[in-house]
Design an enzyme around this catalytic site. Structure first.
Site, PDB file in Angstrom:
ATOM      1  N   HIS A  65       0.873  -1.175   0.000  1.00  0.00           N
ATOM      2  CA  HIS A  65       0.000   0.000   0.000  1.00  0.00           C
ATOM      3  C   HIS A  65       0.913   1.230   0.000  1.00  0.00           C
ATOM      4  CE1 HIS A  65      -2.811   2.945   1.828  1.00  0.00           C
ATOM      5  NE2 HIS A  65      -3.788   2.117   1.503  1.00  0.00           N
ATOM      6  N   ASP A  88       3.156  -4.285   7.826  1.00  0.00           N
ATOM      7  CA  ASP A  88       1.940  -3.499   7.699  1.00  0.00           C
ATOM      8  C   ASP A  88       0.768  -4.455   7.946  1.00  0.00           C
ATOM      9  OD1 ASP A  88      -0.346  -2.229   6.868  1.00  0.00           O
ATOM     10  OD2 ASP A  88       0.427  -1.594   4.912  1.00  0.00           O
ATOM     11  N   GLN A  94      -4.480  -4.908   6.971  1.00  0.00           N
ATOM     12  CA  GLN A  94      -5.448  -5.939   6.587  1.00  0.00           C
ATOM     13  C   GLN A  94      -5.241  -7.212   7.403  1.00  0.00           C
ATOM     14  OE1 GLN A  94      -7.911  -5.303   4.431  1.00  0.00           O
ATOM     15  NE2 GLN A  94      -7.102  -3.320   3.823  1.00  0.00           N
ATOM     16  N   LYS A 105     -10.219  -0.790  10.741  1.00  0.00           N
ATOM     17  CA  LYS A 105     -10.294  -1.966   9.858  1.00  0.00           C
ATOM     18  C   LYS A 105     -10.601  -3.236  10.646  1.00  0.00           C
ATOM     19  CE  LYS A 105      -7.345  -0.087   6.322  1.00  0.00           C
ATOM     20  NZ  LYS A 105      -7.991   0.236   5.055  1.00  0.00           N
TER      21      LYS A 105
HETATM   22  N1  PMP Z   1      -1.850  -0.703   4.459  1.00  0.00           N
HETATM   23  C1  PMP Z   1      -2.827  -1.429   3.908  1.00  0.00           C
HETATM   24  C2  PMP Z   1      -2.503  -2.798   3.386  1.00  0.00           C
HETATM   25  C3  PMP Z   1      -4.121  -0.913   3.833  1.00  0.00           C
HETATM   26  O1  PMP Z   1      -5.087  -1.645   3.275  1.00  0.00           O
HETATM   27  C4  PMP Z   1      -4.376   0.372   4.339  1.00  0.00           C
HETATM   28  C5  PMP Z   1      -5.757   0.994   4.250  1.00  0.00           C
HETATM   29  N2  PMP Z   1      -6.358   0.850   3.000  1.00  0.00           N
HETATM   30  C6  PMP Z   1      -3.329   1.078   4.928  1.00  0.00           C
HETATM   31  C7  PMP Z   1      -2.079   0.510   4.974  1.00  0.00           C
HETATM   32  C8  PMP Z   1      -3.515   2.435   5.502  1.00  0.00           C
HETATM   33  O2  PMP Z   1      -4.396   2.399   6.602  1.00  0.00           O
HETATM   34  P1  PMP Z   1      -4.904   3.756   7.250  1.00  0.00           P
HETATM   35  O3  PMP Z   1      -5.392   4.596   6.131  1.00  0.00           O
HETATM   36  O4  PMP Z   1      -5.992   3.328   8.183  1.00  0.00           O
HETATM   37  O5  PMP Z   1      -3.746   4.370   7.960  1.00  0.00           O
END
Ligand code: PMP
Length: 415
Positions: A132, A209, A212, A235
């Site tokens: 991400h 990270d 998910q 999440k």
């Molecule tokens: N890493 C992954 C794999 C994600 O799916 C997400 C959210 N889509 C994030 C990081 C970022 O999360 P947040 O926006 O809640 O900080």
């Protein structure tokens, strides 16, 4: 339809749990909401909503600073939330659990604080190709600041990473590997324990990270042997604006604070400041203490539902949806790893993902379209984006049927 799968495992009563989520009762455009955007954020059960309401109604006062009763109660709730998280992820110590604004904030904290302490010009950071943007851009920024090199661990056509490739990428100057537990676009579940074992042989720290991954089965940071593990409350059925960075004490104690402000200090004079102990050294300013209590309520709720049972049920939904979608002419699923979380990305020949998403929306089906903040991942397949359906334990086979029916209609309408 779902019966073959339904009979194969112990029944999981999704309908019963749906009643815990008020938003799932609502309609959109006069149709029942079919919420399949759980990868972006999950819905909140009453247990979480009531915790937040009770906190604001009965307890609210700033933590750690007041001598008065409400402040003491607030502080107690906040620190209890930390212990709840510690137990949930099986961290060795409560002070290895830092509250943050979310996964992004946690990763940025590591990129800055770890980066300041341990990364020098000419050092290397490895990121996977399926990250991400939140677990890619902070490392690019660090490399720019420090004159370090970013190396990329590429995935294959199925969306899997090979440990042999990782072994070949690591060298004497590699300081850290940034890797997602679960890809939010491909659904790939990466074998984190094997990855950390290999990285540690080379003296490389691993930032996981867990945005998910945290909702996919039981997460045990000691068993994973992650050096850092970041996730967001929203999440995993908790509130927005709260997250966790787990860090091993051995790293956190050697890292400088990232942000300065109240609470992170021991003594301050006009010339000089000494810093507070862990975890407060990394929690400058007023923390989101009510969010932390909401997150703890979410973790307790999810534990009561049954983490393993929920994950197994989501996996059945995934298999069922995969079977059904694959049967649609011209539809291609992106991400076919052996080990997948309940996330399905797909494209349809001749139909732009955005159009599919718009048509699905009008039928009450909420999915996400685009690059899902993983532009390099969709670039890998030469695509403008995908349609992504992501499931939670409150979704049902009937909702998968709605999705499939809507996707069929979308194709008919656009061709
Ligand atoms: N890493 C992954 C794999 C994600 O799916 C997400 C959210 N889509 C994030 C990081 C970022 O999360 P947040 O926006 O809640 O900080």
């Amino acid at each position: 339809m779902f019966t073959a799968i339904q009979h194969s495992v112990s029944p999981f009563d999704a309908e019963r749990f749906r009643r815990d989520f008020p938003i799932l009762q609502r309609e959109v455009y006069g149709r029942p909401l079919v919420y399949l955007d759980n990868g972006a954020t999950t819905q909140k059960p009453l247990a979480v909503l009531q915790t937040i309401e009770r906190f604001y109604n009965q307890i609210n006062a700033n933590i750690h600073r007041g001598v008065h009763r409400l402040s003491a109660e607030s502080t107690e709730e906040y620190e209890r939330a930390r212990t709840t998280v510690q137990r949930y992820i099986n961290a060795q110590h409560p002070h290895e659990v830092l509250f943050t604004a979310g996964a992004t904030a946690g990763i940025n904290m590591v990129a800055n604080a770890f980066g300041d302490a341990f990364v020098r010009e000419g050092d290397e950071i490895i990121v996977s190709e399926m990250e991400h943007h939140s677990n890619l851009v902070p490392w690019q920024m660090l490399c720019q600041r420090k004159g370090a090199q970013l190396r990329v661990w590429r995935f294959d056509e199925r969306g899997e990473l090979s440990l042999d490739h990782l072994a070949a990428l690591m060298g004497k100057r590699t300081k850290l590997l940034a890797i997602t537990h679960v890809s939010n676009t491909l659904g790939t579940v990466n074998p984190i324990a094997q990855i950390t074992a290999l990285a540690h042989v080379h003296g490389v720290a691993v930032m996981v990270d867990g945005a998910q991954g945290i909702k996919h089965g039981k997460v045990d940071v000691q068993q994973l042997d992650a050096d850092f593990y970041a996730f967001s409350g929203h999440k995993i059925y908790g509130p927005t604006g709260i997250g966790v960075l787990y860090g091993k004490e051995q790293w956190l104690s050697k890292m400088p604070p990232w942000q300065g402000g109240g609470d992170m200090v021991a003594t301050v004079t006009l010339e000089r400041t000494t810093y507070n102990d862990l975890p407060f050294k990394f929690e400058a300013g007023t923390s989101n203490y009510i969010g932390a209590a909401g997150l703890a309520a979410a973790l307790d709720y999810y534990s009561a539902v049954g983490i393993e049972a929920a994950t197994a049920y989501e996996h059945e939904l995934l298999q069922y949806a995969t079977q059904q979608l694959q049967a649609i002419d011209g539809l291609m699923i992106i991400g076919n790893a052996d080990s997948k979380a309940a996330i399905i990305s797909f494209v349809q020949q001749g139909v732009h993902p955005y159009d599919t998403g718009m048509i699905l929306d009008k039928m009450g089906v909420a999915v996400r379209t685009g690059n899902h903040c993983t532009q390099p991942t969709v670039d890998h397949f030469g695509l403008p984006g995908t349609v992504r359906a992501s499931f939670a334990f409150y979704n049902t086979p009937a909702e998968v049927d709605c999705l499939v029916e809507a996707v069929r209609r979308a194709r008919q309408m656009t061709l």
